[in-house]
Design an enzyme around this catalytic site. Structure first.
Site, PDB file in Angstrom:
ATOM      1  CG  ASP A  10      36.554  36.824  36.953  1.00 26.09           C
ATOM      2  OD1 ASP A  10      35.337  36.583  36.962  1.00 26.09           O
ATOM      3  OD2 ASP A  10      37.274  36.617  35.961  1.00 26.09           O
ATOM      4  CG  HIS A  27      26.966  37.083  41.660  1.00 25.76           C
ATOM      5  ND1 HIS A  27      28.244  37.280  41.169  1.00 25.76           N
ATOM      6  CD2 HIS A  27      26.206  36.769  40.582  1.00 25.76           C
ATOM      7  CE1 HIS A  27      28.240  37.101  39.859  1.00 25.76           C
ATOM      8  NE2 HIS A  27      27.014  36.778  39.476  1.00 25.76           N
ATOM      9  NE  ARG A  61      28.551  38.790  33.936  1.00 22.60           N
ATOM     10  CZ  ARG A  61      29.356  38.147  34.756  1.00 22.60           C
ATOM     11  NH1 ARG A  61      28.862  37.517  35.787  1.00 22.60           N
ATOM     12  NH2 ARG A  61      30.646  38.140  34.567  1.00 22.60           N
ATOM     13  CG  LEU A 121      39.138  51.075  53.540  1.00 21.54           C
ATOM     14  CD1 LEU A 121      40.568  50.894  53.032  1.00 21.54           C
ATOM     15  CD2 LEU A 121      38.466  49.702  53.660  1.00 21.54           C
ATOM     16  CB  ILE A 182      43.289  45.595  32.601  1.00 15.72           C
ATOM     17  CG1 ILE A 182      44.801  45.368  32.701  1.00 15.72           C
ATOM     18  CG2 ILE A 182      42.888  46.823  33.399  1.00 15.72           C
ATOM     19  CD1 ILE A 182      45.393  45.361  34.068  1.00 15.72           C
TER      20      ILE A 182
HETATM   21  C1  FPP Z   1      32.607  38.286  38.638  1.00 16.82           C
HETATM   22  O1  FPP Z   1      32.410  36.911  38.766  1.00 16.82           O
HETATM   23  C2  FPP Z   1      31.800  39.019  39.606  1.00 16.82           C
HETATM   24  C3  FPP Z   1      30.830  39.951  39.317  1.00 16.82           C
HETATM   25  C4  FPP Z   1      30.486  40.381  37.942  1.00 16.82           C
HETATM   26  C5  FPP Z   1      30.054  40.572  40.407  1.00 16.82           C
HETATM   27  C6  FPP Z   1      30.867  40.954  41.600  1.00 16.82           C
HETATM   28  C7  FPP Z   1      29.980  41.355  42.673  1.00 16.82           C
HETATM   29  C8  FPP Z   1      30.131  41.000  43.967  1.00 16.82           C
HETATM   30  C9  FPP Z   1      31.263  40.211  44.513  1.00 16.82           C
HETATM   31  C10 FPP Z   1      29.124  41.501  44.918  1.00 16.82           C
HETATM   32  C11 FPP Z   1      29.623  42.821  45.433  1.00 16.82           C
HETATM   33  C12 FPP Z   1      28.587  43.499  46.178  1.00 16.82           C
HETATM   34  C13 FPP Z   1      28.606  44.816  46.443  1.00 16.82           C
HETATM   35  C14 FPP Z   1      27.539  45.411  47.271  1.00 16.82           C
HETATM   36  C15 FPP Z   1      29.672  45.702  45.924  1.00 16.82           C
HETATM   37  P1  FPP Z   1      31.823  36.133  37.513  1.00 16.82           P
HETATM   38  O2  FPP Z   1      30.348  36.063  37.674  1.00 16.82           O
HETATM   39  O3  FPP Z   1      32.309  36.747  36.261  1.00 16.82           O
HETATM   40  O4  FPP Z   1      32.444  34.710  37.728  1.00 16.82           O
HETATM   41  P2  FPP Z   1      32.853  33.675  36.565  1.00 16.82           P
HETATM   42  O5  FPP Z   1      33.989  34.280  35.816  1.00 16.82           O
HETATM   43  O6  FPP Z   1      33.256  32.465  37.341  1.00 16.82           O
HETATM   44  O7  FPP Z   1      31.624  33.449  35.731  1.00 16.82           O
END
Ligand code: FPP
Length: 234
Positions: A10, A27, A61, A121, A182
């Site tokens: 997050d 992201h 979103r 892994l 969670i």
């Molecule tokens: C939460 O941050 C993150 C997500 C909803 C997306 C997570 C995805 C990635 C890290 C890319 C992973 C890639 C692969 C191929 C698995 P948020 O957007 O909720 O952040 P915020 O709480 O600051 O708004």
């Protein structure tokens, strides 16, 4: 050393906003943090790493962010498949995959297939996943199995029908980005996991941050319902 680590990644959006960048830049930076964590877990000999990439609720979103995330998943799978395979990593995707585009579904399947015999892994990506969905689908499958095979429901175990069937439950749960929730991640599987929360935003999560979480884990005594005394004196 935890055998299985589960992570809610997050804070990508906030990381980007702090830098006056669009959320999507967060992201992209998140993918790079994920690569670092995968490499570190593989080096440490962790057996399973499960990450929450997209929850069932994330469809809410803005359209543009959802479609960028889908493109990013596809691109990352395309770019990283060989590298995962070369590093002996096995990929498994859990969640309701049918909601994704045909091209994303087939890429997911292709990379799972390519890496299916790897022995290093196990990387589990939870995509369009929800813990409540997982428990529900497990119960439905269990009921249909019981009637088809003519066995009693009481002889069956929910664990064996979850999308993580056969995989040890997470020892350590990590959530970055400061929230203490969670959020419908692995609800059943986290029953006895150590919970670790950090304010670090996901794109900033590096090997040192992982080491801190590992140190926290190693300082905890896991009792699984027993008393501390029973564990120290056998
Ligand atoms: C939460 O941050 C993150 C997500 C909803 C997306 C997570 C995805 C990635 C890290 C890319 C992973 C890639 C692969 C191929 C698995 P948020 O957007 O909720 O952040 P915020 O709480 O600051 O708004």
């Amino acid at each position: 050393m935890p055998r299985h680590i589960a992570i809610i990644m997050d804070g990508n959006g906030r990381w980007a906003t702090q830098r006056n960048k669009p959320r999507t830049a967060g992201h992209k930076a998140g993918v790079s943090a994920l690569r670092t964590t995968i490499e570190a877990c593989a080096t440490y000999g962790v057996d399973v790493l499960t990450v929450f990439a997209f929850s069932s609720e994330n469809w809410r979103r803005p359209d543009q962010e959802v479609s960028m995330l889908m493109e990013l998943f596809l691109l990352t799978l395309k770019n990283q498949a060989k590298r995962l395979h070369k590093n002996n990593i096995r990929l498994k995707i859990i969640g309701e995959k049918t909601k994704f585009s045909e091209s994303l579904q087939s890429k997911m399947q292709e990379v799972e297939q390519l890496t299916s015999d790897n022995t290093g892994l196990l990387l589990i990506i939870a995509a369009n996943y929800g813990g409540q969905w997982d428990i529900e689908q497990a119960c439905l499958q269990m009921m249909s199995y019981a009637s088809k095979e003519n066995v009693s429901l009481s002889d069956l175990k929910v664990d064996d029908f979850l999308s993580t069937a056969g995989i040890p439950e997470p020892d350590l749960f990590i959530r970055t980005g400061g929230e203490h929730r969670i959020s419908n991640f692995l609800l059943w599987q986290l029953a006895y996991s150590e919970l670790y929360f950090t304010d670090t935003l996901w794109p900033d999560f590096d090997k040192d941050a992982l080491d801190l979480a590992m140190t926290h884990y190693s300082s905890r005594q896991r009792r699984f319902g027993q008393t501390g005394e029973q564990l120290t004196h056998g």
